[in-house]
Design an enzyme around this catalytic site. Structure first.
Site, PDB file in Angstrom:
ATOM      1  N   GLU A  53      -3.365 -25.121  22.980  1.00  0.00           N
ATOM      2  CA  GLU A  53      -2.994 -24.496  21.717  1.00  0.00           C
ATOM      3  C   GLU A  53      -3.563 -25.324  20.569  1.00  0.00           C
ATOM      4  OE1 GLU A  53       1.004 -24.114  18.930  1.00  0.00           O
ATOM      5  OE2 GLU A  53       1.249 -24.165  21.108  1.00  0.00           O
ATOM      6  N   ARG A  57      -3.177 -26.010  11.458  1.00  0.00           N
ATOM      7  CA  ARG A  57      -2.627 -26.981  10.504  1.00  0.00           C
ATOM      8  C   ARG A  57      -3.722 -27.782   9.812  1.00  0.00           C
ATOM      9  NH1 ARG A  57       2.579 -29.590  13.761  1.00  0.00           N
ATOM     10  NH2 ARG A  57       3.514 -27.588  14.405  1.00  0.00           N
ATOM     11  N   LYS A 141       8.784 -19.222  22.654  1.00  0.00           N
ATOM     12  CA  LYS A 141       8.697 -20.631  22.302  1.00  0.00           C
ATOM     13  C   LYS A 141      10.067 -21.062  21.768  1.00  0.00           C
ATOM     14  CE  LYS A 141       6.206 -23.717  19.119  1.00  0.00           C
ATOM     15  NZ  LYS A 141       5.005 -23.856  18.286  1.00  0.00           N
TER      16      LYS A 141
END
Length: 222
Positions: A53, A57, A141
């Site tokens: 993943e 960011r 998640k």
């Protein structure tokens, strides 16, 4: 725009699980230098962690996803920290095979409904989990895991919401990953410990491969 499709939430969950292929640890990566993306993905894949993943960011996160998708066929690259439908579409167009979000919104659910790329949304409260379940999502998640109650909280959810499974992320490392993986409603965990910033910046790919091998050796309890 993301590729359109009509798959149900259940079928997309199964597709996502097939992409993860029983991998116990999903590397959660914040890549600050585009040049690191390909060798990092290759090192993790050699260590047994093919599904990764890459979080949105950093300014170049989408370019990192594009490069890994194009140059590392052995990797299964996903996009994380997706906060909007537009980001969902951008990440899917960049080559993401799955999308990860810290939370769940109507906008994201709509984007996922119209895309063939499966969504792994975050949920931590019983209400959020039930809302996701009603939307046809039974693999979620759990973020931020440690701050939200950790393994004990997830264990408490296993009985009343038995048909929902989780990938907890946030505050998880080699010392507590096994605690989560021992739970019946946890399929895998996400973590950044397999790619420490100092090793990535120094290009110490062999050491990252070794960390990945150790993480891939973690298995679900029977």
């Amino acid at each position: 725009m993301a590729t359109k499709g009509t798959q149900s939430g259940a079928s997309k969950t199964e597709r996502l699980l097939a992409l993860l292929d029983g991998q116990p640890v999903i590397p959660v990566l914040k890549i600050t230098d585009v040049a690191h993306a390909v060798p990092l993905a290759r090192a993790l894949a050699r260590g047994g962690l093919k599904a990764i993943e890459i979080t949105l960011r950093t300014p170049d996160a989408l370019e990192c996803i594009r490069r890994v998708a194009a140059e590392v066929p052995e990797a299964v690259v996903g996009a994380g920290t997706i906060l909007s439908a537009s980001q969902f579409d951008e990440a899917a167009s960049a080559g993401s095979k799955f999308i990860v979000s810290p939370g769940i919104t109507r906008e994201l659910l709509a984007a996922a409904r119209d895309s063939e790329v499966p969504l792994l949304p975050g949920a931590i409260t019983p209400g959020e989990i039930m809302a996701a379940r009603e939307a046809g999502l039974d693999f979620l998640k759990f973020f931020p895991a440690e701050q939200a109650g950790g393994a004990a909280f997830l264990k408490a959810l296993a009985s009343p919401i038995a048909d929902v499974r989780f990938c907890p992320t946030g505050g998880i490392g080699p010392k507590n990953a096994a605690d989560y993986l021992s739970l019946p409603n946890v399929l895998c965990v996400g973590g950044s410990w397999v790619a420490p910033d100092d090793l990535v910046k120094a290009g110490r790919w062999d050491e990252i491969e070794a960390l990945a091998k150790a993480a891939s050796a973690l298995r679900k309890a029977p």
